[in-house]
Design an enzyme around this catalytic site. Structure first.
Site, PDB file in Angstrom:
ATOM      1  CD  GLN A  98      -1.208  -0.316   3.696  1.00  0.00           C
ATOM      2  OE1 GLN A  98      -1.445   0.590   4.493  1.00  0.00           O
ATOM      3  NE2 GLN A  98      -1.768  -1.518   3.792  1.00  0.00           N
ATOM      4  CG  HIS A 100      -0.728   5.694   3.402  1.00  0.00           C
ATOM      5  ND1 HIS A 100      -1.858   4.934   3.468  1.00  0.00           N
ATOM      6  CD2 HIS A 100       0.220   5.009   4.085  1.00  0.00           C
ATOM      7  CE1 HIS A 100      -1.623   3.839   4.170  1.00  0.00           C
ATOM      8  NE2 HIS A 100      -0.362   3.858   4.555  1.00  0.00           N
ATOM      9  CD  GLU A 135       1.177   3.834   7.632  1.00  0.00           C
ATOM     10  OE1 GLU A 135       2.117   3.034   7.435  1.00  0.00           O
ATOM     11  OE2 GLU A 135       0.002   3.552   7.383  1.00  0.00           O
ATOM     12  CG  HIS A 264       4.411   1.026   3.333  1.00  0.00           C
ATOM     13  ND1 HIS A 264       3.895   2.217   2.844  1.00  0.00           N
ATOM     14  CD2 HIS A 264       3.576   0.639   4.324  1.00  0.00           C
ATOM     15  CE1 HIS A 264       2.796   2.519   3.525  1.00  0.00           C
ATOM     16  NE2 HIS A 264       2.581   1.575   4.421  1.00  0.00           N
ATOM     17  NE  ARG A 283      -6.316  -2.418   1.610  1.00  0.00           N
ATOM     18  CZ  ARG A 283      -7.228  -1.572   2.083  1.00  0.00           C
ATOM     19  NH1 ARG A 283      -7.952  -0.859   1.237  1.00  0.00           N
ATOM     20  NH2 ARG A 283      -7.423  -1.446   3.377  1.00  0.00           N
TER      21      ARG A 283
END
Length: 411
Positions: A98, A100, A135, A264, A283
Site C-alpha cells: 500500500q 498513502h 506513518e 510499503h 492498495r
C-alpha cells in the site's frame, strides 16, 4: 491525565501471542490480534474513565473541549481533532502492499468521491477522509518490511540473478533505463498485466527465487520473501512488484518513516506505529480488497534508493530519544531506563499518549503533583491542559521503556 482503555483489532494477519503477552492476558489468544489502537479514531476510539465506572470515548472528550485537550494551536491547525493515532502492530503474516496520499491528493480525492456520491464505507472508496496519512513504525522485536523502491541498478542485478526466459524482457526494460522512469515503467507494466500473463509468469519466477534462496545467493532474503508472498498470493501481480522494493530488517528501537507516496508492505514482527488519524489507503496488491491501479499510479512516489533507518535523536535527557520526521501530525519519542536507574524524565505539555512497553512507570503532573501508575501494556491520555509531566520507573531494579506520541511540532 487518565488511563486509557483501548481496542484490539483482530485482523487475520495478526499474532495470537504478541499483544496478548503485552497486555498480560492468556497466551495464545483465541483469535489473531493484529493492532492495539490508542487515540481518537472514530472507528475504534480509546475510552477514558471520567467519573466512577463511566468510560467515555476519547473522541467525545476531545470534541467537548478542543482547546483544553489539544492546546490552542493544535486545535486550530487540526480543526479540533486529535491528529495522530498510536498503535501496537503485531504481524504474523504479511499485510497488503500500500501507499498513502499527500494532503493535497487526499483533499482532491475526497472531494471527487463525495461529488460522485460514493458512500464513505464503500469497498471501492479510496478517500474516506480528506487528510494525509504519513506513518512511522518503530520495532519492538525484529521487524521486517518492504519499503520504497530500491536503486534500479541493484534491482537489475536481482532480476538477472533469478532470470528465467519469461523474465528476461522485463529485466532488459529496467536495464535500458535504470532510473525513476524505468521503475515506473516496469511497475506499471507488471501491475497491469492480464491475469493469464501473471499466471504464466509467476511459477517460473517463484521456482528461480526458491533456488536462489536455497543457494544462499546475494539476494537470498529478498527471494525468500517473494516465495512466501507467492505461496500466499499465487495469482497476484504484487508478488512481482515486491521485487522492486527495499527489504529492511529493523532491530528493536529502530524505526522507518513512511511519507506520502511510499509503497510499503509490513512482513513480520511487533512494532509501535504512529500515523496520521486517517483511513486513506491506496492498495497495490497482495490483498482481496479493492486495488485502484490508476489512482495508485497517481499517488506512488517512484524515487529510488535506500530507506534511512531512524534510531532516535537525543532530546535533552540521555534517556529520551525522538524520531524526527517532517510529519506535522505526529512525533514519536522513546524513553528508556536501564536497571539501576530511576531518575525523572520531563515531558513537555501537549496532547500526548504515553504507552508503557517494558517494566512500569509513574507519571506525575508538575503543577499538581497528581500521579498515575502504568503497568506494561497500559497507556495514558494527557491533555494539553494537564501541563508538563515527569515520568520515572516504578522500580530501579528492572529496565523500563515508554513511548510518547504527540502532535508534530508547529513551526
Amino acid at each position: 491525565m487518565e488511563l486509557l482503555h483501548n481496542a484490539v483489532r483482530p485482523y487475520a494477519w495478526g499474532s495470537r501471542t504478541a499483544i496478548a503477552e503485552l497486555l498480560g492476558k492468556p497466551v495464545p489468544a483465541p483469535h489473531p490480534e493484529a493492532e492495539l489502537w490508542m487515540g481518537a479514531h472514530p472507528g475504534d476510539p480509546s475510552r477514558v474513565c471520567r467519573t466512577e465506572g463511566e468510560l467515555r470515548s476519547l473522541c467525545d472528550v476531545v470534541a467537548e473541549d478542543p482547546v483544553g485537550a489539544l492546546g490552542a494551536s493544535c486545535a486550530r491547525r487540526w480543526d479540533g481533532r486529535l491528529p495522530f493515532l498510536l498503535k501496537v502492530l503485531a504481524a504474523e503474516e504479511p499485510l497488503s502492499m500500500q501507499a498513502h496520499p499527500t494532503a493535497r491528493q487526499a483533499a482532491e480525492g475526497y472531494a471527487r468521491e463525495e461529488a460522485a456520491g460514493i458512500p464513505r464505507d464503500a469497498p471501492e472508496r479510496n478517500y474516506p477522509d480528506p487528510t494525509a496519512k504519513p506513518e512511522l513504525v518503530c520495532a519492538l522485536t525484529e521487524f521486517e518490511v518492504l519499503a520504497g523502491f530500491a536503486d534500479a541498478s541493484r534491482t537489475v542485478r536481482l532480476l538477472r540473478a533469478i532470470e528465467t526466459p519469461e523474465l528476461a524482457a522485463y529485466t532488459e526494460l529496467l536495464a535500458g533505463q535504470p532510473d525513476t522512469d524505468g521503475l515506473r515503467a516496469l511497475f506499471t507494466t507488471w501491475i497491469t498485466l492480464p491475469q493469464q500473463r501473471i499466471d504464466d509468469l509467476l511459477p517460473d519466477v517463484l521456482k528461480s527465487c526458491a533456488r536462489h534462496a536455497e543457494a544462499g545467493g546475494e539476494f537470498a532474503a529478498e527471494c525468500a520473501t517473494v516465495v512466501q508472498l507467492g505461496d500466499e498470493h499465487p495469482h497476484d501481480a504484487g508478488v512481482l512488484t515486491s521485487l522492486l522494493l527495499n527489504r529492511i530488517e529493523l532491530s528493536a528501537g529502530e524505526a522507518l518513516y513512511l511519507p506520502a507516496g511510499n509503497l510499503h508492505l509490513y512482513l513480520r514482527g511487533t512494532a509501535v506505529e504512529i500515523l496520521a488519524n486517517s483511513d486513506n489507503i491506496l492498495r497495490g496488491g497482495l490483498t482481496p480488497k479493492h486495488v485502484d491501479v490508476p489512482e495508485l499510479l497517481r499517488v506512488v512516489d517512484f524515487s529510488r534508493g535506500t530507506m534511512p533507518v531512524l534510531r532516535g535523536e537525543p532530546d535533552g535527557d540521555p534517556r529520551l530519544r525522538v524520531y524526527r520526521t517532517d510529519a506535522p501530525e505526529f512525533e514519536l519519542s522513546r524513553v528508556e531506563w536501564p536497571g539501576g536507574d530511576n531518575g525523572d524524565v520531563e515531558l513537555p505539555a501537549g496532547p500526548q499518549i504515553v504507552l508503557c512497553t517494558r517494566g512500569g512507570a509513574v507519571l506525575r503532573e508538575s503543577a499538581t503533583g497528581r500521579e498515575l501508575r502504568l503497568c506494561r501494556g497500559e497507556s495514558a491520555w494527557l491533555a494539553a491542559s494537564d501541563g508538563a509531566v515527569s515520568v520515572r520507573p516504578t522500580t530501579s531494579t528492572a529496565p523500563a521503556q515508554l513511548f510518547r506520541a504527540t502532535a508534530g511540532r508547529v513551526e
